[in-house]
Design a protein around this motif. Structure first.
Motif, short mmCIF file in Angstrom:
data_model
loop_
_atom_site.label_atom_id
_atom_site.label_comp_id
_atom_site.label_asym_id
_atom_site.label_seq_id
_atom_site.Cartn_x
_atom_site.Cartn_y
_atom_site.Cartn_z
N ASP A 520 43.10 2.81 -24.21
CA ASP A 520 42.84 2.21 -22.89
C ASP A 520 44.13 1.62 -22.31
O ASP A 520 44.43 1.77 -21.12
N LEU A 531 36.95 5.76 -13.53
CA LEU A 531 35.59 5.23 -13.69
C LEU A 531 34.59 6.37 -13.54
O LEU A 531 34.77 7.25 -12.71
N ARG A 576 32.05 1.18 -19.16
CA ARG A 576 33.18 0.27 -18.97
C ARG A 576 32.69 -1.16 -18.77
O ARG A 576 33.28 -2.10 -19.31
N GLN A 579 31.72 -2.53 -21.95
CA GLN A 579 32.94 -2.90 -22.69
C GLN A 579 33.41 -4.31 -22.28
O GLN A 579 33.76 -5.13 -23.12
N ILE A 653 39.36 -3.13 -15.77
CA ILE A 653 38.09 -2.43 -15.50
C ILE A 653 37.40 -3.05 -14.28
O ILE A 653 36.98 -2.36 -13.35
#
Ligand code: ADP
Length: 696
Positions: A520, A531, A576, A579, A653
């Motif tokens: 990442d 995304l 995401r 996450q 993100i």
């Protein structure tokens, strides 16, 4: 013949006084010119004693020339005819020397008319004659001298001030011939203003009273031009003291005055340039220097209009940069096109100061409104090679004026001060750029050092982080291997392969998660954090993540509370966001162990806020900004493991969704992390791409 016998009867009683007179020779002549008597004066003047001369002819008193001309006989015959003869002429003394004699010869007659003789009275006028001659000669010499003097006007005025004589110097100086001026009043030599002030009369009065008057002042020539004159006026009186007129001597000092004035003017100009230079040294601001230069020129040269015109980058036009007496509104705005006839163009192309009397030049552009008068223009050199000329400075007098070389030099000096200021500014700019570069270089070097340090630290942290699951994995696999080996003979009591394999699998997952986070970081660095947007219920996702954490939280002694709506539909990248939530919750559990943890989801208009609050160790104010950057950790590694990547990735993100991730925290009191998101992700990887990826 005795003395008493010779003496005529009418003289016998002549007063003794005649005899004694010494200033006049008084004597008698017989009708034929024989000397009959002799007085003391005759003896003194002519040098003969009575005895020597009486009975001699009077002709011996005559010069050889007169004798040759028969003068003695002629005199007697005229005297006898006219009764009296008077003359002035040279006569001889006994010693042969000559004397200038005033002679009167009178005939003596009896009452019946018979000529009896002559009385001769002679005066010695030699001294007077010589004095007269000397005077005449000196007058002649004077006249010659006066006539030869060409540098002085020397002339006489009568007592009323009318010109009575005129020398060639006067003619040369004032332009009048003698014929034109003699008889006219000397007042015409004075300028109007002085006439009105009664100056000529006053000067005569002073000269009459004090004998002399001297001054320097402006006078007029016949053609009306002025010259600076030194004038000496002297009263002339006759021997009785009566004023007979004035002698006037005038000298043209225009040149001297001009050069004196030029010296003063030059000194003034030099002082002004020096002062301007000093000002330029003290003031780094170029505009201030230019403004000051304009004022300096106006005050020193006395020109009403002064302008500094700057050449445009393309060199095709000029812009008024500063000026006085010119249109302020045009300053810095209106371009003046450069063409051959504009004087600035001429100055720029000739690259030298120009004194442009020539009418063919105009100022150009709106400056043409200021036509007329006289101008000087000087070039202002540029500060570097790319710009040879900065522009020009112009001094413009509304009235016609002849600007001398000094004025042109002065303007060029002012232009040079501006050029020096420009150069200084350009050098300072270069120094500033160099310094800035050096600062940037230093910053970059320290960034590189910091990056290297971070990398080293990261490598050690990553190694540490990776070793833990790897060691665990190794242990588990070894046990399985051992079990399997033993299983071929006899499985160990109580040992089962399955849970160990599950454990090994978990460690593998943890390892792959770590590797994924590292990837990442690489993606974010490369700007490739894409995304995959889809529409889903965020409230449900939050609930699910919270459920997953309930057990680990409980293990850490923290109760996990959740508040929020039932459903929140929106369009985001589900994995995401999961996450992000996992990261925030695992941090809350890690740093807030033993204390309650709360999650709160709420909708505000078109945005959603998810707050994760713990009551743990908190974060020092100073650390707050850096915890969101790569590899930055604020907690001691010994107590709290971690790569320092979670918040960095989470923030990226959230921001990729068009949202914000913020923190508020107090050390020892806990922290709140807030995810603020738009309902529909707006900043994904471009709207089209995002739409394409939406899995409705
Ligand atoms: P780490 O893997 O070190 O936890 P993170 O990027 O998630 O990395 O966090 C960066 C740093 O932020 C942590 O090292 C820690 O110092 C601080 N931090 C993060 N969350 C919290 C929290 N809830 N309470 C206190 N400190 C926190």
């Amino acid at each position: 013949m005795t003395d008493s016998q010779a003496r005529p009867a009418f003289l016998r009683d002549a007063p003794l006084a005649f005899q004694r007179i010494r200033e006049y020779a008084i004597f008698l002549l017989e009708p034929d010119g024989t000397v009959a008597s002799w007085n003391e004066g005759a003896q003194v003047i002519k040098g003969y004693s009575d005895a020597e001369i009486i009975g001699q002819s009077f002709s011996r008193f005559y010069t050889p020339e007169d004798l040759l001309a028969g003068k003695p006989a002629e005199i007697l015959s005229r005297a006898s005819r006219d009764g009296r003869v008077e003359e002035e002429a040279w006569r001889l003394r006994k010693d042969g020397s000559r004397f200038w004699a005033d002679v009167v010869v009178t005939a003596l007659r009896d009452p019946d008319g018979t000529l009896r003789g002559f009385v001769k009275i002679t005066r010695d006028l030699t001294a007077r004659k010589l004095a007269e001659k000397a005077l005449r000669q000196s007058e002649e010499r004077m006249r010659l001298m006066i006539d030869s003097v060409r540098d002085y006007a020397i002339f006489m005025l009568d007592p009323t001030g009318r010109v009575a004589s005129w020398n060639p110097g006067a003619e040369r100086l004032k332009g009048y011939t003698a014929r034109e001026i003699i008889g006219h009043s000397f007042e015409r030599f004075y300028p109007e203003q002085e006439l009105r002030a009664g100056k000529p009369r006053l000067e005569l009065e002073i000269a009459a009273r004090e004998g002399r008057f001297e001054e320097e002042g402006w006078r007029l020539r016949k053609d009306g031009s002025r010259f600076w004159a030194n004038v000496v006026l002297s009263a002339v009186r006759d021997e009785r003291g009566v004023l007979v007129g004035y002698a006037k001597v005038t000298r043209d000092l225009t040149e001297r005055k001009r050069s004196e004035e030029a010296v003063i003017e030059r000194a003034r100009q030099q002082a002004a340039v020096a002062q301007l230079g000093l000002f330029a040294l003290e003031h780094p601001d170029l505009d201030a220097v230019i403004d000051r230069a304009v004022t300096t020129v106006r005050e020193t040269m006395g020109t009403e209009l002064v302008g500094v015109l700057e050449l445009s980058e393309d060199g095709k036009s000029l812009v008024l940069r500063a000026g006085c007496g010119l249109d302020v509104a045009a300053m810095g705005r209106v371009p003046i096109e450069l063409d051959g006839v504009a004087e600035a163009g001429y100055t720029l192309s000739s690259a030298g100061p120009a004194h442009l009397d020539e009418r063919r030049f105009r100022m150009g552009g709106f400056l043409d409104a200021h036509r007329g008068g006289s101008r000087v223009t000087a070039l202002i050199r540029g500060s570097d090679r790319s710009r040879e000329a900065f522009g020009v400075i112009e001094a413009h007098s509304r009235t016609e004026r002849a600007f001398g070389e000094d004025a042109v030099n002065f303007l060029q000096s002012v232009a040079n001060v501006i050029a020096a200021a420009l150069e200084r500014r350009s050098m300072e700019e270069q120094i500033r750029i160099a310094e800035q570069k050096a600062v940037e270089e230093r910053a970059r070097a320290s960034q590189i050092r910091e990056a290297l340090r971070e990398r080293d630290e990261f490598i050690s942290v990553a190694a540490h982080e990776l070793r833990t699951p790897l060691t665990a994995l190794q242990l588990k696999l070894q046990t399985v291997e051992r079990g399997l080996k033993m299983g071929t003979q006899k499985p160990a009591a109580g040992s089962s392969v399955e849970p160990r394999l599950e454990g090994a699998l978990r460690q593998t997952e943890r390892l792959s998660l770590l590797v994924e986070r590292l990837l990442d970081v690489t993606r974010i660095a490369a700007g490739r954090l894409d995304l995959a947007l889809e529409t889903f219920d965020l409230a449900a996702l939050v609930r699910q993540v919270a459920d997953d954490f309930r057990e680990p939280a409980a293990r850490a002694g923290s109760e996990l509370r959740l508040e929020g709506p039932q459903a929140l539909q929106g369009c985001w990248d589900r994995l995401r966001l999961e996450q992000v939530l996992v990261n925030l919750l695992s941090n809350a559990v890690k740093y807030g162990a033993g204390r309650p943890i709360s999650m709160r989801v709420e909708r505000a208009g078109e945005r959603i806020r998810i707050a994760v609050t713990d009551q743990g160790i908190g974060i020092a104010q100073a650390d707050l900004p850096r915890i969101f950057t790569r590899f930055q950790r604020a907690a001691p590694l010994r107590n709290y493991g971690g790569l320092g990547l979670g918040l960095y990735i989470a923030k990226h993100i959230v921001e990729a969704h068009g949202g914000r991730l913020e923190v508020s925290s107090r050390p020892e009191h806990g922290s709140t992390f807030v995810v603020d998101l738009p309902i529909v992700a707006v900043r994904a990887a471009g709207p089209e791409q995002a739409a394409a990826r939406v899995r409705a």
